[in-house]
Design an enzyme around this catalytic site. Structure first.
Site, PDB file in Angstrom:
ATOM      1  N   GLU A 110       0.981  -1.177   0.069  1.00 25.10           N
ATOM      2  CA  GLU A 110       0.115   0.197  -0.295  1.00 25.10           C
ATOM      3  C   GLU A 110       0.966   1.421  -0.102  1.00 25.10           C
ATOM      4  O   GLU A 110       2.158   1.391   0.132  1.00 25.10           O
ATOM      5  CB  GLU A 110      -0.583   0.075   1.057  1.00 25.10           C
ATOM      6  CG  GLU A 110      -1.950  -1.157   0.917  1.00 25.10           C
ATOM      7  CD  GLU A 110      -2.995  -0.781   1.943  1.00 25.10           C
ATOM      8  OE1 GLU A 110      -2.626  -0.028   3.255  1.00 25.10           O
ATOM      9  OE2 GLU A 110      -4.216  -1.690   2.264  1.00 25.10           O
ATOM     10  N   HIS A 227      -8.976   9.527   2.918  1.00 24.67           N
ATOM     11  CA  HIS A 227      -8.744   8.708   1.753  1.00 24.67           C
ATOM     12  C   HIS A 227      -8.773   8.747   0.743  1.00 24.67           C
ATOM     13  O   HIS A 227     -10.071   9.878   0.619  1.00 24.67           O
ATOM     14  CB  HIS A 227      -9.815   6.719   2.413  1.00 24.67           C
ATOM     15  CG  HIS A 227      -8.920   6.436   2.177  1.00 24.67           C
ATOM     16  ND1 HIS A 227      -8.685   5.456   0.541  1.00 24.67           N
ATOM     17  CD2 HIS A 227      -8.350   5.038   2.635  1.00 24.67           C
ATOM     18  CE1 HIS A 227      -8.047   4.503   0.539  1.00 24.67           C
ATOM     19  NE2 HIS A 227      -8.162   4.112   1.352  1.00 24.67           N
ATOM     20  N   ARG A 273      -0.995   8.819   1.547  1.00 24.93           N
ATOM     21  CA  ARG A 273      -2.276   9.132   1.579  1.00 24.93           C
ATOM     22  C   ARG A 273      -2.896  11.237   1.592  1.00 24.93           C
ATOM     23  O   ARG A 273      -3.341  10.934   0.584  1.00 24.93           O
ATOM     24  CB  ARG A 273      -3.141   8.578   2.634  1.00 24.93           C
ATOM     25  CG  ARG A 273      -4.438   7.908   2.518  1.00 24.93           C
ATOM     26  CD  ARG A 273      -4.937   6.892   3.700  1.00 24.93           C
ATOM     27  NE  ARG A 273      -4.020   5.680   3.061  1.00 24.93           N
ATOM     28  CZ  ARG A 273      -5.099   4.580   3.917  1.00 24.93           C
ATOM     29  NH1 ARG A 273      -5.583   4.874   4.641  1.00 24.93           N
ATOM     30  NH2 ARG A 273      -5.426   3.231   3.618  1.00 24.93           N
ATOM     31  N   HIS A 334     -11.235   9.902   6.448  1.00 27.76           N
ATOM     32  CA  HIS A 334     -11.416   8.418   7.390  1.00 27.76           C
ATOM     33  C   HIS A 334     -10.846   8.114   8.810  1.00 27.76           C
ATOM     34  O   HIS A 334     -11.239   7.154   9.216  1.00 27.76           O
ATOM     35  CB  HIS A 334     -10.303   7.618   6.196  1.00 27.76           C
ATOM     36  CG  HIS A 334      -9.436   6.272   5.957  1.00 27.76           C
ATOM     37  ND1 HIS A 334     -10.653   5.460   5.622  1.00 27.76           N
ATOM     38  CD2 HIS A 334      -9.094   5.779   6.213  1.00 27.76           C
ATOM     39  CE1 HIS A 334     -10.128   4.582   5.210  1.00 27.76           C
ATOM     40  NE2 HIS A 334      -8.850   3.840   6.431  1.00 27.76           N
ATOM     41  N   ARG A 369      -0.603   9.054   9.036  1.00 23.08           N
ATOM     42  CA  ARG A 369      -0.272   7.785   8.753  1.00 23.08           C
ATOM     43  C   ARG A 369      -0.576   6.560   8.184  1.00 23.08           C
ATOM     44  O   ARG A 369      -1.199   7.102   6.929  1.00 23.08           O
ATOM     45  CB  ARG A 369      -2.050   7.099   9.882  1.00 23.08           C
ATOM     46  CG  ARG A 369      -2.561   5.772  10.400  1.00 23.08           C
ATOM     47  CD  ARG A 369      -3.601   5.160  10.919  1.00 23.08           C
ATOM     48  NE  ARG A 369      -4.815   5.280   9.919  1.00 23.08           N
ATOM     49  CZ  ARG A 369      -5.032   4.234   8.762  1.00 23.08           C
ATOM     50  NH1 ARG A 369      -4.377   2.548   9.076  1.00 23.08           N
ATOM     51  NH2 ARG A 369      -6.020   4.405   7.576  1.00 23.08           N
TER      52      ARG A 369
HETATM   53  P1  FAD Z   1     -14.179   0.835  15.765  1.00 20.90           P
HETATM   54  O1  FAD Z   1     -14.172  -0.040  15.277  1.00 20.90           O
HETATM   55  O2  FAD Z   1     -14.254   1.757  15.336  1.00 20.90           O
HETATM   56  O3  FAD Z   1     -14.516   0.552  17.533  1.00 20.90           O
HETATM   57  C1  FAD Z   1     -15.394   1.782  18.088  1.00 20.90           C
HETATM   58  C2  FAD Z   1     -16.295   0.794  19.250  1.00 20.90           C
HETATM   59  O4  FAD Z   1     -16.299   1.591  20.136  1.00 20.90           O
HETATM   60  C3  FAD Z   1     -17.386   0.347  18.434  1.00 20.90           C
HETATM   61  O5  FAD Z   1     -18.138  -0.459  18.893  1.00 20.90           O
HETATM   62  C4  FAD Z   1     -18.266   1.649  18.660  1.00 20.90           C
HETATM   63  O6  FAD Z   1     -20.081   1.167  18.774  1.00 20.90           O
HETATM   64  C5  FAD Z   1     -18.354   2.041  20.056  1.00 20.90           C
HETATM   65  N1  FAD Z   1     -18.907   2.900  20.951  1.00 20.90           N
HETATM   66  C6  FAD Z   1     -17.988   4.367  20.235  1.00 20.90           C
HETATM   67  N2  FAD Z   1     -18.539   5.373  21.016  1.00 20.90           N
HETATM   68  C7  FAD Z   1     -19.047   4.578  21.997  1.00 20.90           C
HETATM   69  C8  FAD Z   1     -20.016   5.244  23.790  1.00 20.90           C
HETATM   70  N3  FAD Z   1     -19.702   6.701  23.193  1.00 20.90           N
HETATM   71  N4  FAD Z   1     -20.479   4.514  24.053  1.00 20.90           N
HETATM   72  C9  FAD Z   1     -20.740   3.308  24.432  1.00 20.90           C
HETATM   73  N5  FAD Z   1     -19.665   2.826  22.503  1.00 20.90           N
HETATM   74  C10 FAD Z   1     -19.583   3.334  21.487  1.00 20.90           C
HETATM   75  N6  FAD Z   1      -6.518   0.622   9.748  1.00 20.90           N
HETATM   76  C11 FAD Z   1      -6.230  -0.668   8.798  1.00 20.90           C
HETATM   77  O7  FAD Z   1      -5.127  -0.808   9.594  1.00 20.90           O
HETATM   78  N7  FAD Z   1      -6.142  -1.322   7.829  1.00 20.90           N
HETATM   79  C12 FAD Z   1      -7.374  -0.979   6.889  1.00 20.90           C
HETATM   80  O8  FAD Z   1      -7.260  -2.406   5.458  1.00 20.90           O
HETATM   81  C13 FAD Z   1      -7.765  -0.389   7.193  1.00 20.90           C
HETATM   82  N8  FAD Z   1      -9.529  -0.315   6.276  1.00 20.90           N
HETATM   83  C14 FAD Z   1     -10.272   0.958   7.148  1.00 20.90           C
HETATM   84  C15 FAD Z   1     -11.747   0.916   6.484  1.00 20.90           C
HETATM   85  C16 FAD Z   1     -12.281   1.401   6.302  1.00 20.90           C
HETATM   86  C17 FAD Z   1     -13.757   1.512   6.226  1.00 20.90           C
HETATM   87  C18 FAD Z   1     -12.989   2.470   7.837  1.00 20.90           C
HETATM   88  C19 FAD Z   1     -13.794   3.279   8.122  1.00 20.90           C
HETATM   89  C20 FAD Z   1     -11.508   2.539   8.843  1.00 20.90           C
HETATM   90  C21 FAD Z   1     -10.207   1.430   8.094  1.00 20.90           C
HETATM   91  N9  FAD Z   1      -9.094   1.420   9.159  1.00 20.90           N
HETATM   92  C22 FAD Z   1      -8.375   0.248   8.787  1.00 20.90           C
HETATM   93  C23 FAD Z   1      -8.673   1.615  10.252  1.00 20.90           C
HETATM   94  C24 FAD Z   1      -9.512   0.573  11.282  1.00 20.90           C
HETATM   95  O9  FAD Z   1     -10.265   0.066  10.552  1.00 20.90           O
HETATM   96  C25 FAD Z   1      -9.862   1.768  12.620  1.00 20.90           C
HETATM   97  O10 FAD Z   1      -9.117   2.615  12.542  1.00 20.90           O
HETATM   98  C26 FAD Z   1      -9.737   0.647  13.375  1.00 20.90           C
HETATM   99  O11 FAD Z   1     -10.025  -0.091  13.042  1.00 20.90           O
HETATM  100  C27 FAD Z   1     -10.233   1.933  14.537  1.00 20.90           C
HETATM  101  O12 FAD Z   1     -10.620   0.366  16.436  1.00 20.90           O
HETATM  102  P2  FAD Z   1     -11.154   0.600  16.862  1.00 20.90           P
HETATM  103  O13 FAD Z   1     -11.461  -0.767  17.889  1.00 20.90           O
HETATM  104  O14 FAD Z   1     -10.791   1.753  18.003  1.00 20.90           O
HETATM  105  O15 FAD Z   1     -12.376   1.105  17.138  1.00 20.90           O
HETATM  106  C1  SIN Z   2      -7.327   0.763   2.496  1.00 22.18           C
HETATM  107  O1  SIN Z   2      -7.603  -0.177   2.298  1.00 22.18           O
HETATM  108  O2  SIN Z   2      -7.135   1.755   1.655  1.00 22.18           O
HETATM  109  C2  SIN Z   2      -8.010   1.517   4.087  1.00 22.18           C
HETATM  110  C3  SIN Z   2      -6.174   0.934   4.983  1.00 22.18           C
HETATM  111  C4  SIN Z   2      -5.864   1.382   6.114  1.00 22.18           C
HETATM  112  O3  SIN Z   2      -6.624   2.466   5.812  1.00 22.18           O
HETATM  113  O4  SIN Z   2      -4.857   1.860   6.595  1.00 22.18           O
END
Ligand code: FAD
Ligand code: SIN
Length: 514
Positions: A110, A227, A273, A334, A369
């Site tokens: 990537e 993104h 990015r 993103h 990032r």
């Molecule tokens: P999340 O997985 O967003 O979880 C947050 C949690 O908190 C959820 O369960 C939500 O319901 C809960 N929550 C929020 N507020 C409250 C509240 N007030 N009360 C109770 N619960 C609450 N990163 C990569 O490294 N590789 C990738 O390929 C990649 N692809 C991506 C594709 C997409 C479409 C997106 C949107 C992001 C992508 N990212 C990727 C980024 C990555 O997915 C996220 O940064 C990472 O998964 C965040 O994980 P997290 O557990 O911190 O948050």
């Molecule tokens: C993607 O698949 O382009 C998302 C990867 C990332 O957010 O790190």
């Protein structure tokens, strides 16, 4: 209710933390939707991790620092890249099935990675596989209670120490206090601040505003990542078109069918990015178009279908065959580099409060990032935050302290939220300037003045959290009069070279330069 540990959020970071905590006391996972719904579940491209013979942690370290435009915390980056392989091998041991090439993991490329180091699952459904693995592992553990459809409102804090949270029990429509020795915030990102975002509905930045109101430090809030390639069709969501599509040979063309990325950076479509997002922004501005095209049509169609099955089938529903048709794309909000300031063990300034995953700012990402570093960040720092909580809180008792309550009352804020998202997208997104930022600030201030926090429901508190966070993002963006990483000021396009950061602390909207 009383538990030894509360984990707020059930994405990769929250689930990984809960799994660690479960053998050291009772744990409640508090989550505002169903377990697992969050950005993690939707992650496509993969996980950046040094597991190939051609790779080295020094290379991953250097790529991360370079993408972060010099504002990364070097200890945090070393922790991430050095511990990453151990945490991913653990996931594999727990049942995660990453795609293989023969008997080796399959590594893709990537943007801004110097080698192929991204592992992926089911082609383009990596996040779903990680969440599935963590959920099924957690199910086998006793001690974990799931509080689904519980919305965390605020922390219960006294004398700089956390004693639990206040939450809305959405099913019973009432406010509850949940006491604990410590709280781990894993609430994810804030893409919903903007009109166009790849993020799911839950990404409203709650954890950051909750931590701010409790007196924690928020850091690097001007750095938000857009993104480059999200679907751009009328009435369709800004569905992500993974960067790995460009990693596998996809190219970007403007509406005259010309490849333009090399005019902006010598790495073309695989430039960092922020560079590609701005290139698309300026190209659209030049031609007056609302989107550019992602072109996969020159690649072997069977390979494209097998490599990107989720993207292929989703776009088919919108009438686009990615093996034959050009895909209209434009940038979308993103990932938040800024967040709740923590050390490399997830500790915040508040005793008993930890943060991990996207809501935290360990300093790993600096001003921008590196692609696919955030799933890795979520599992590594989710695990580490839990480990430090276990050590710090071993002798603490759960105290039910008295605390003022909010009053529950439902309200409707959807139009106001939409208006806020339009303002943030217009003035505070990919390209910023003083005039636009001032307009956005004036708008937010007027809305905050009108806000009544006596009566609350999930809708209005999400809106309030978004307003508070937007205000800090704008103030930070106004303070950094220069461009760096993902923060680009059209009125100050020169890169600011000094390595300072902006923080907010002590519940004050005063940006402090450190
Ligand atoms: P999340 O997985 O967003 O979880 C947050 C949690 O908190 C959820 O369960 C939500 O319901 C809960 N929550 C929020 N507020 C409250 C509240 N007030 N009360 C109770 N619960 C609450 N990163 C990569 O490294 N590789 C990738 O390929 C990649 N692809 C991506 C594709 C997409 C479409 C997106 C949107 C992001 C992508 N990212 C990727 C980024 C990555 O997915 C996220 O940064 C990472 O998964 C965040 O994980 P997290 O557990 O911190 O948050
Ligand atoms: C993607 O698949 O382009 C998302 C990867 C990332 O957010 O790190």
């Amino acid at each position: 209710m009383k538990f030894d540990f509360l984990v707020i959020g059930s994405g990769a970071a929250g689930l990984r933390a809960a799994v660690e905590l479960a053998s050291h006391g009772s744990v409640a996972i508090v989550t505002k939707s169903s377990v697992g719904e969050g950005s993690s579940e939707h992650a496509q491209g993969g996980v950046a991790v040094v597991l190939s013979d051609e790779d080295d942690i020094v290379l991953h370290y250097e790529d991360t620092i370079r993408a972060g435009d010099g504002l990364c915390d070097r200890d945090a980056v070393m922790t991430l890249v050095d511990e990453g392989p151990k945490y991913i091998k653990e996931l594999i041991k727990w049942g995660a099935q990453f795609d293989m090439h023969g008997d080796h993991l399959d590594f893709t490329r990537e943007a801004a990675h110097s080698v192929n180091r991204i592992i992926h699952a089911h082609g383009d459904a990596t996040g779903r596989e990680i969440v599935r693995t963590l959920k099924s592992y957690a199910k086998k553990l006793e001690n974990i209670t799931y509080l689904q459809n519980y919305f965390a409102l605020d922390l219960i804090v006294s004398d700089g120490e956390v004693f639990g949270i206040k939450a809305i029990d959405e099913e019973n429509k009432k406010i509850v206090n949940i006491f604990s020795k410590g709280v781990i915030l894993a609430t994810g990102g804030a893409g919903k601040l903007f009109k166009r975002t790849t993020n799911p509905r839950v990404a409203t930045g709650d954890g950051l505003s909750i931590a701010f109101r409790a007196g924690a430090v928020l850091k690097d809030l001007e750095f938000y990542q857009f993104h480059p390639t999200a679907l751009h069709l009328p009435d369709a969501p800004a569905f992500l078109l993974s960067e790995s599509m460009r990693g596998e040979g996809g190219v970007l063309r403007n509406d005259e069918m010309v490849r333009f990325c090399y005019n902006y950076h010598d790495k073309g479509e695989l430039a960092p990015r922020d560079v590609v997002s701005r290139a698309i922004f300026f190209e659209m501005e030049k031609t007056g178009a609302e989107y550019v095209y992602l072109d996969m049509t020159h690649l072997e169609s069977v390979f494209v279908k097998n490599r990107f099955p989720k993207i292929y089938s989703t776009l088919k529903e919108f009438g686009i065959d990615i093996t034959k048709d050009l895909i209209p794309v434009s940038p979308a909000a993103h990932y938040y580099m800024g967040g709740i300031e923590t050390d490399v063990w997830g500790r915040t300034k508040i005793k008993g409060l930890y943060a991990c995953g996207e809501c935290a700012c360990t300093g790993v990402h600096g001003a921008n990032r590196l692609a696919s570093n955030s799933l890795l960040e979520s599992v590594v720092f989710g695990g580490r935050a839990a480990k430090s909580a276990i050590i710090d809180l071993i002798d603490k008792e759960i105290c039910e302290i008295n605390y003022d309550n909010y009053i529950y009352k439902e309200c409707i804020t959807n139009n106001q939220i939409k208006e806020l998202q339009d303002v943030m997208w217009k003035y505070v997104s990919i390209v910023r300037d003083e005039r636009g930022l001032s307009k956005a600030l004036e708008y937010i201030n007027s809305k905050l003045d009108d806000f009544n926090v006596d009566f609350v429901c999930r809708n209005c508190m999400e809106y309030y959290n978004m307003l508070q966070l937007s205000k800090m993002m704008i103030l930070a963006a106004m303070t950094r009069k220069g461009s760096r990483g993902a923060h680009y000021r059209r009125d100050f396009p020169e890169r600011i070279n000094e390595n300072w950061h902006i923080v907010f602390e002590n519940v004050k909207f005063d940006p402090i330069i450190r």
